[in-house]
Motif scaffolding. Structure first.
Motif, PDB file in Angstrom:
ATOM      1  N   TYR A  81      -6.540  -1.878  -3.346  1.00  0.00           N
ATOM      2  CA  TYR A  81      -5.523  -1.269  -3.253  1.00  0.00           C
ATOM      3  C   TYR A  81      -5.543  -0.291  -2.370  1.00  0.00           C
ATOM      4  CZ  TYR A  81      -4.406  -3.357  -7.734  1.00  0.00           C
ATOM      5  OH  TYR A  81      -4.269  -4.181  -8.839  1.00  0.00           O
ATOM      6  N   ILE A  82      -4.104  -0.283  -1.314  1.00  0.00           N
ATOM      7  CA  ILE A  82      -4.142   0.426  -0.328  1.00  0.00           C
ATOM      8  C   ILE A  82      -2.745   1.019  -0.210  1.00  0.00           C
ATOM      9  CG2 ILE A  82      -3.869   0.735   2.249  1.00  0.00           C
ATOM     10  CD1 ILE A  82      -5.888  -1.442   2.453  1.00  0.00           C
ATOM     11  N   GLY A  83      -2.506   2.274  -0.253  1.00  0.00           N
ATOM     12  CA  GLY A  83      -1.166   3.106  -0.313  1.00  0.00           C
ATOM     13  C   GLY A  83      -0.764   3.487   1.091  1.00  0.00           C
ATOM     14  N   PHE A  84       0.519   3.545   1.339  1.00  0.00           N
ATOM     15  CA  PHE A  84       1.178   3.983   2.427  1.00  0.00           C
ATOM     16  C   PHE A  84       2.135   5.052   2.014  1.00  0.00           C
ATOM     17  CE2 PHE A  84      -0.251  -0.156   3.751  1.00  0.00           C
ATOM     18  CZ  PHE A  84      -0.617  -0.336   4.901  1.00  0.00           C
ATOM     19  N   THR A  85       1.892   6.075   2.691  1.00  0.00           N
ATOM     20  CA  THR A  85       2.872   7.363   2.194  1.00  0.00           C
ATOM     21  C   THR A  85       3.150   8.250   3.401  1.00  0.00           C
ATOM     22  OG1 THR A  85       3.506   8.973   0.447  1.00  0.00           O
ATOM     23  CG2 THR A  85       1.229   8.385   0.907  1.00  0.00           C
ATOM     24  N   GLY A  86       4.297   9.046   3.559  1.00  0.00           N
ATOM     25  CA  GLY A  86       4.271   9.917   4.328  1.00  0.00           C
ATOM     26  C   GLY A  86       4.202  11.588   3.534  1.00  0.00           C
ATOM     27  N   THR A  87       4.085  11.301   2.150  1.00  0.00           N
ATOM     28  CA  THR A  87       4.113  12.714   1.358  1.00  0.00           C
ATOM     29  C   THR A  87       3.218  12.279  -0.005  1.00  0.00           C
ATOM     30  OG1 THR A  87       6.036  11.803   0.325  1.00  0.00           O
ATOM     31  CG2 THR A  87       6.355  13.753   1.882  1.00  0.00           C
TER      32      THR A  87
END
Length: 298
Positions: free
Chosen positions: A91-97
């Motif tokens: 699992y890989i997550g992309f987030t700016g916050t």
């Protein structure tokens, strides 16, 4: 490829041993607790990973029905549901916050950072404009009961993973809309914005200004009020938000289509353009994580 249903997603995963990119939504995982695939060479990439990707454990929550009876309900977190569906995936997550709190931690769900692209680097690359923060307080003259209502509403927002809380929040959001969209509130906000940028910032900083709004209706109210006070600003201020077939006809003339939205986005990023666009986010849709977030720019 786009998965049209849970069964279609299962078929797409079973029909290949390697390669391929499949787009899907979290709802496809919530339809069943049965595994979609037990392969280990699957990589799940979640966009906006700070939003609804939490809950690795199961909890028992007590709710009250319309008759006042307490009911115990087993609640399975979204993170656990997805991992039950693809138990051996990476699992890989992309987030700016990213979030770090007692029951919501982005790093706990997805692991440590692989790469960080921060604001400083984004500004250096020209991907975004410099952001300056200055705390400002606008007197809205709200009474004690109104302030208590606002505090209660934000407590609800902080716990919006509970379905019963979400339903209660939906009923009470109308009251917040009435407060934040009140004509006196809008006038106070717009007058302060105009005074601030015309008398204190006009000769100090160049670039674009961002206004965060609570809802689509309030976005339109602020836009109209600015033009009432500054009629010549028709080329300086605009609204950018995802159009809806439920929008009034007068809104459509302002919002335009996707092509118009893309044009305004380019102008906003161009510091040398003749048009100053005020941009923000539709906070109401941030709250309801099951609904795609719509950009709202003023």
């Amino acid at each position: 490829m786009h998965a049209e249903s849970r069964e279609h997603l299962k078929f797409l995963l079973a029909g290949r041993k390697a390669n391929g990119i499949i787009f899907t939504t979290m709802q496809k995982f919530e339809e069943s607790h049965e595994p979609l695939s037990e392969r280990s060479n699957i990589i799940v990439m979640a966009d906006e990973a700070h939003r609804g990707q939490y809950g690795l454990t199961e909890k028992i929550k007590i709710t009250t029905n319309e008759e006042g009876e307490e009911i115990a309900k087993r609640v399975v977190g979204t993170a656990r549901i997805i991992r039950n569906s693809l138990p051996n995936a990476t699992y890989i997550g992309f987030t700016g916050t990213p979030i770090s709190s007692k029951d919501r931690s982005t790093r706990e769900v997805f692991g440590d950072y692989i790469d960080v692209y921060d604001m400083t680097q984004a500004v250096e690359d020209g991907a975004t404009r410099p952001v300056y923060y200055e705390s400002r307080v606008i007197k809205l003259n709200l009474d004690a009961d109104t302030l208590k209502l606002i505090d209660t509403e934000y407590e609800i927002m902080a716990n919006n993973a509970d379905p019963t809380v979400i339903e209660r929040s939906k009923r009470e959001l109308g009251q917040m809309e009435a407060i934040l969209g009140n004509d006196n509130t809008i006038n106070s906000l717009v007058n302060d914005i105009l005074d601030h940028y015309e008398n204190y910032r006009e000769n100090l900083l160049t670039g674009k200004a961002m206004i965060v709004v609570y809802s689509r209706a309030i976005a339109m109210k602020i836009y109209k009020r600015i033009l009432e006070l500054r009629p010549s600003w028709t080329e300086k201020v605009g609204v950018v938000m995802t159009e809806s077939n439920k929008d009034p006809e007068e809104w459509r003339k302002v919002i335009g289509n996707k092509r118009h939205e893309d044009h305004l986005a380019k102008l906003f990023k161009d510091n040398n353009s003749n048009e100053n666009r005020h941009c923000g986010r539709h906070v109401a849709n941030w709250i309801r994580c099951t609904i795609p977030c719509n950009d709202v720019c003023l």
